[in-house]
Write an enzyme that holds these catalytic residues in place. Structure first.
Site, short mmCIF file in Angstrom:
data_model
loop_
_atom_site.label_atom_id
_atom_site.label_comp_id
_atom_site.label_asym_id
_atom_site.label_seq_id
_atom_site.Cartn_x
_atom_site.Cartn_y
_atom_site.Cartn_z
N HIS A 21 0.66 -1.07 0.07
CA HIS A 21 0.05 0.07 -0.08
C HIS A 21 0.85 1.49 -0.13
O HIS A 21 2.16 1.14 0.01
CB HIS A 21 -0.83 -0.19 1.24
CG HIS A 21 -0.25 -0.52 2.39
ND1 HIS A 21 0.70 0.57 2.95
CD2 HIS A 21 -0.40 -1.41 3.24
CE1 HIS A 21 1.13 0.09 4.21
NE2 HIS A 21 0.37 -1.24 4.36
N GLN A 41 6.68 -15.23 12.83
CA GLN A 41 5.99 -14.19 13.75
C GLN A 41 4.48 -14.15 13.65
O GLN A 41 3.84 -13.26 14.46
CB GLN A 41 6.50 -12.66 13.26
CG GLN A 41 5.77 -12.46 11.78
CD GLN A 41 6.48 -11.09 11.00
OE1 GLN A 41 7.70 -11.24 10.46
NE2 GLN A 41 5.98 -10.24 11.35
N GLY A 60 8.68 1.42 8.97
CA GLY A 60 7.55 2.11 9.20
C GLY A 60 7.45 2.50 10.59
O GLY A 60 7.59 1.67 11.29
N HIS A 95 3.91 1.42 2.06
CA HIS A 95 5.07 0.40 1.70
C HIS A 95 5.97 1.15 0.52
O HIS A 95 7.17 1.40 0.49
CB HIS A 95 4.69 -0.64 0.99
CG HIS A 95 4.21 -1.74 1.96
ND1 HIS A 95 2.93 -2.25 2.04
CD2 HIS A 95 5.17 -2.49 2.86
CE1 HIS A 95 2.63 -3.21 3.03
NE2 HIS A 95 3.93 -3.29 3.71
O1 PAF Z 1 6.64 -5.20 9.12
C1 PAF Z 1 6.68 -6.00 8.59
O2 PAF Z 1 6.08 -6.22 7.61
C2 PAF Z 1 7.19 -7.42 9.16
O3 PAF Z 1 7.22 -7.37 10.43
C3 PAF Z 1 8.59 -7.48 8.69
C4 PAF Z 1 9.77 -6.39 9.25
C5 PAF Z 1 9.08 -7.45 7.13
C6 PAF Z 1 9.43 -8.71 9.19
O4 PAF Z 1 8.80 -9.80 8.68
#
Ligand code: PAF
Length: 282
Positions: free
Chosen positions: A34, A61, A147, A37
């Protein structure tokens, strides 16, 4: 723009660029791009000679029962968007390339990982710190872009980069918002119907805090109570936390002074949303 799937290949490309004296930027992402990014990518493009965006939905994660399977994905659209801002490479590894059989090393940033979002998503920041440390090694960039919207992630990554002596600069890029104030997030796609309007309560509570600080309020409990009141007016939203803390250790403040982070997290329909603002308080 080239898509690279292998760790060895992207490392070779970056090492060659660095050997030729070029500045390399890395924008780590999980895709479904989006404007937020794109802003990271534009900033990297403006400041670096060669820019790599990594696109990897990192399984470590996500906790059990979280949205790993449902997480939005659209590689062709992402590739077009990255190309439109003039990026050089997308590093898009398979999970087996990042976590081969036998993988058993993790990075834990103690103290910062089990509070706020980490208390609600146990193991989340361990997964983030681990994959980001791997990305820093695989794509040895001098500048890496994250971000500000993910304020706790930013604090965890800055701590990890400093503690593990990564020779790079972590650049924080301001949050990009929709016209009505909603912070941009890939997970906003889960907001349908009334939830989309309800989601504005996060930005509304933060604006309430901003207004009070601007008017001279320095009492943390007054600000916190006013923000709580904004959420109480919307019982369909499930507030997880309001935090008024410093930006480095994320410890609660008794008095507003210096750089202050005000962060909120809430469940709105199927989405778990976070947002924050940083204030410089005299
Ligand atoms: O913010 C994200 O999109 C994710 O947490 C990251 C930093 C790419 C790690 O997978």
């Amino acid at each position: 723009m080239e898509v690279v799937k292998e760790k060895a290949r992207i490392r070779e490309i970056v090492e060659e660029a660095r050997a030729a004296g070029r500045i390399v930027g890395l924008v780590p992402t999980m895709g479904y791009f989006h404007e937020g990014h794109l802003e990271l990518m534009r900033r990297a493009r403006a400041e670096c000679d060669l820019v790599v965006v990594s696109l990897f939905v990192n399984p470590t994660q996500f906790g059990p029962g979280e949205d790993l399977q449902a997480y939005p994905r659209d590689f062709d659209r992402d590739r077009g968007m990255a190309e439109s801002v003039g990026l050089d490479y997308i590093f898009n590894p398979e999970p087996s390339e990042m976590y081969p059989q036998g993988f058993s090393t993790h990075v834990e940033v103690e103290g910062l990982s089990d509070i706020l979002c980490g208390a609600i998503r146990p193991g989340h920041f361990r997964g983030v710190a681990t994959v980001v440390a791997k990305l820093f090694n695989i794509v040895p960039a001098q500048r890496v872009y994250f971000g500000q919207k993910d304020a706790q992630q930013l604090a965890v990554i800055k701590r990890m980069a400093a503690d593990l002596d990564f020779a790079l600069e972590v650049v924080a890029v301001p949050t990009v918002r929709e016209e009505d104030g909603l912070a941009m997030s890939s997970r906003n796609i889960y907001l349908t119907g009334r939830d989309r309007d309800d989601a504005l309560v996060l930005a509304r509570a933060l604006r309430t805090a901003a207004g009070m600080i601007e008017a001279g309020e320095r009492d943390v409990s007054e600000i916190s109570e006013a923000m709580q009141g904004v959420f109480d007016a919307l019982p369909s939203v499930n507030l997880e936390y309001i935090a008024i803390c410093d930006t480095i250790y994320l410890q609660p403040l008794e008095e507003l002074h210096g750089e202050v982070l005000i962060a909120v997290a809430a469940r709105v329909g199927k989405a778990r949303l976070i947002d924050n603002m940083v204030f410089e308080v005299e």
